[in-house]
Design a protein around this motif. Sequence first.
Motif, PDB file in Angstrom:
ATOM      1  N   PHE A   6      43.250  35.008  36.846  1.00  5.08           N
ATOM      2  CA  PHE A   6      44.422  35.497  37.567  1.00  5.08           C
ATOM      3  C   PHE A   6      44.327  35.045  39.013  1.00  5.08           C
ATOM      4  O   PHE A   6      43.280  35.227  39.648  1.00  5.08           O
ATOM      5  N   THR A   7      45.372  34.479  39.535  1.00  5.18           N
ATOM      6  CA  THR A   7      45.403  33.985  40.914  1.00  5.18           C
ATOM      7  C   THR A   7      46.536  34.676  41.665  1.00  5.18           C
ATOM      8  O   THR A   7      47.658  34.791  41.151  1.00  5.18           O
ATOM      9  N   ALA A  14      45.554  40.277  42.678  1.00  6.41           N
ATOM     10  CA  ALA A  14      44.884  39.683  41.520  1.00  6.41           C
ATOM     11  C   ALA A  14      44.326  40.767  40.608  1.00  6.41           C
ATOM     12  O   ALA A  14      44.405  40.670  39.373  1.00  6.41           O
ATOM     13  N   LEU A  15      43.725  41.817  41.193  1.00  7.93           N
ATOM     14  CA  LEU A  15      43.219  42.926  40.384  1.00  7.93           C
ATOM     15  C   LEU A  15      44.360  43.653  39.669  1.00  7.93           C
ATOM     16  O   LEU A  15      44.196  44.098  38.529  1.00  7.93           O
ATOM     17  N   ALA A  16      45.492  43.773  40.329  1.00  8.65           N
ATOM     18  CA  ALA A  16      46.644  44.416  39.700  1.00  8.65           C
ATOM     19  C   ALA A  16      47.118  43.612  38.478  1.00  8.65           C
ATOM     20  O   ALA A  16      47.450  44.176  37.434  1.00  8.65           O
ATOM     21  N   LYS A  17      47.131  42.280  38.611  1.00  3.88           N
ATOM     22  CA  LYS A  17      47.512  41.437  37.462  1.00  3.88           C
ATOM     23  C   LYS A  17      46.534  41.618  36.311  1.00  3.88           C
ATOM     24  O   LYS A  17      46.930  41.686  35.140  1.00  3.88           O
ATOM     25  N   ALA A  18      45.258  41.680  36.646  1.00  6.97           N
ATOM     26  CA  ALA A  18      44.251  41.845  35.596  1.00  6.97           C
ATOM     27  C   ALA A  18      44.418  43.190  34.889  1.00  6.97           C
ATOM     28  O   ALA A  18      44.296  43.282  33.662  1.00  6.97           O
ATOM     29  N   ARG A  19      44.670  44.238  35.643  1.00  6.69           N
ATOM     30  CA  ARG A  19      44.855  45.567  35.039  1.00  6.69           C
ATOM     31  C   ARG A  19      46.127  45.610  34.194  1.00  6.69           C
ATOM     32  O   ARG A  19      46.179  46.317  33.190  1.00  6.69           O
ATOM     33  N   MET A  20      47.170  44.873  34.594  1.00  7.67           N
ATOM     34  CA  MET A  20      48.377  44.809  33.776  1.00  7.67           C
ATOM     35  C   MET A  20      48.098  44.105  32.446  1.00  7.67           C
ATOM     36  O   MET A  20      48.676  44.437  31.407  1.00  7.67           O
ATOM     37  N   ARG A  32      36.665  34.605  43.410  1.00 12.17           N
ATOM     38  CA  ARG A  32      36.351  33.615  44.436  1.00 12.17           C
ATOM     39  C   ARG A  32      37.639  33.208  45.145  1.00 12.17           C
ATOM     40  O   ARG A  32      38.726  33.235  44.567  1.00 12.17           O
ATOM     41  N   PRO A  33      37.524  32.849  46.416  1.00 14.75           N
ATOM     42  CA  PRO A  33      38.701  32.390  47.154  1.00 14.75           C
ATOM     43  C   PRO A  33      39.067  30.958  46.768  1.00 14.75           C
ATOM     44  O   PRO A  33      38.190  30.113  46.514  1.00 14.75           O
ATOM     45  N   THR A  34      40.334  30.696  46.691  1.00 18.65           N
ATOM     46  CA  THR A  34      40.824  29.354  46.389  1.00 18.65           C
ATOM     47  C   THR A  34      41.852  28.952  47.446  1.00 18.65           C
ATOM     48  O   THR A  34      42.196  29.723  48.345  1.00 18.65           O
ATOM     49  N   VAL A  40      40.548  35.585  40.172  1.00 18.38           N
ATOM     50  CA  VAL A  40      39.773  36.631  39.511  1.00 18.38           C
ATOM     51  C   VAL A  40      39.680  36.292  38.038  1.00 18.38           C
ATOM     52  O   VAL A  40      40.680  35.977  37.389  1.00 18.38           O
ATOM     53  N   VAL A  41      38.461  36.340  37.506  1.00 25.16           N
ATOM     54  CA  VAL A  41      38.217  36.148  36.075  1.00 25.16           C
ATOM     55  C   VAL A  41      37.941  37.517  35.470  1.00 25.16           C
ATOM     56  O   VAL A  41      37.023  38.211  35.919  1.00 25.16           O
ATOM     57  N   ALA A  42      38.704  37.917  34.460  1.00 23.66           N
ATOM     58  CA  ALA A  42      38.611  39.271  33.928  1.00 23.66           C
ATOM     59  C   ALA A  42      38.669  39.240  32.418  1.00 23.66           C
ATOM     60  O   ALA A  42      39.074  38.241  31.797  1.00 23.66           O
TER      61      ALA A  42
END
Length: 479
Positions: A6-7, A14-20, A32-34, A40-42
Motif C-alpha cells: 500500500f502506498t 497507508a495504514l488506513a488502506k491496509a486496515r481497509m 519504507r519511504p518512497t 507499507v507491506v501488510a
Amino acid sequence: MNIQRFTAPTAREALAKARMAFGDGTLILSNRPTASGVEVVATGEDTLEALDRNEEARQKQRQAPAKTAPAVNPDSQVIEDTAQLAMSTLSFQDYVRERMLRRRHEAMAVQTTPAQQELSEPPARAAIRPTPTPVARNVSVTPDIAPIQVKKAAPRAPLAAPTAAPSQDIVDELHAMKTLIEDRFNTLTWLGQARQNPIHSNLMLKLIRSGYSPALARTIMERMPEDLNAADATRWVMDVLTRNLRTDAASSAIHEQGGTYALVGATGVGKTTTAAKLAGLCARTYGPASVGLITLDTYRVGAHEQLRAYGRMLGVVAHLAHDRAALQDLLGLLSNKKMVLIDTTGIAPNDPRKRDMMDTLDLPEIHRLLVLNAGGHGDTLDDMVNSFKTTGLQQTILSKTDEAAKIGPALDATIRHQLVLRGVTTGQKVPEDWERADASNLVAMSMRSPAKSAFDPKMTDLGFFFAESTRMQPGQLHA
C-alpha cells in the motif's frame, strides 16, 4: 500467501488502506519511504493461521511412519517437486534448503571409492556378482548384505530434522513480530487517546521532564480518572507517587531503632559520610558508647583514616576488618552496642570483587543499606539496585540530594523496585545534613518546574519515549 503493498503520501493513510483491506487483524510486515510517499507491506491474521495449519500438516506428514519403503524413483521426485510448487513464499526457503541437502548427499555418494560403491550396491545386484566358489559366496555375500542395509538407512533418518527447525523458527519469528506489532499499535492507540486530552498530555510531559521513567508514567496515566480538571489531576498524580514511595515514617528513625547495618553501593556515593552521620545521630541520642564503627574498605587509599577521623570527632573507635572471620569477631565484641555501622568498599555492578564482599556480609545479624546518589541517571540507578538486590526487605538511603538537579530518577527507581527509603542526606555536615524520608516533600521536590534543559523532551517527542516502554506489572503500583 496474501501479502499486499500500500502506498500513500503519509504513513497514517497507508495504514488506513491496509486496515481497509485486511480489517482489524492487519499485520504490518514492513514500511519504507518512497518517492511517492510511504510504502507499507501488510497481511492479515488469517495468513498466519493458514501458515500454522500448513506447518502442522507438514510436520505430521514427516513424523508419520511410512507404510512401505519403495526405492527412490525419479518420476516420484518430479511429482513431489511439482506439489511443492504450491507452497507459500515463506516455506520456499525450506524447500530450497531440503533440495540442496539432497543434492549434496547425492554428490557425496557419487564421489565414494570403488570399494564403498561396491558395498553400497543393493542386495539384488550383489547377489548376481560372480564369486569364486560357493563357499566364498556364503561367507562374503551374506555378512555384507545385512550391514549394508543398516548403513543406508541410518543417514536418511535425520534428513528431515534440518528442514523442521528452520520452518519452526520462521513461525516463531512471525508470532513474535505479531506480538510486537500489536504492542506497538496499542501504544500508538494509547498515545493518540492521550494526545486528545491536553491534561493527560501535559502531565505525561511533566513526569518525563521530572525524570520519571516512561514505564511508571504510563502506568500512572492509564489509571487516572477521565473527569478530573488540571489541578485535581496534578494532585491525583502526586498522591499516587507519594502513596507508592515507601518510607519508614510509620516506624522509629533508623538511629533510634538501632541494629547492625552495612552500607553498600558504588564508589563516591557517600557511604562513609552517611555512616558518620548515622553514628553522630545515635551518639547524640544515646551517647558515644552506644555506637560501633567497622570498615571493610582496605582498597581505597585513606578510607580507614577517614572513618577513624570521623570516629575521633564523635568519640567513637573505628575498627578495621580484613575478612569475614575478623568481621565476626568484631561483631561479637560490639554486640552490646545500640548501633553498629559497617562501611564497605565502593563496588561497581560488574566488579569481580562484589561477590566476595557480599559473601563477607552474608551474616544473619547484618542489614544492608543501599546508598544511591540522588542525582544519578535512571539506568545507572537501576543497574545498582539490580546488582545489590537481596531477598526480603530492601532498604536504601538517597545521598547528595543537594547536588541533584532532578531527584525524579531516584524516586522512580525506589518506587519501581519497591525499596524502603530510610533517609536522605542533604550536604557534608556531620550529623546535621540528615533528614528522615518524607514522601510528600520528596515528590513535591521532584515535580517542581526545573530550569530548561537540553535533555528535556518536547510534546512531539513523547512517541519516541513510549514506543519501547512497557507497563509495570499488576500489583506494583497502588493507584
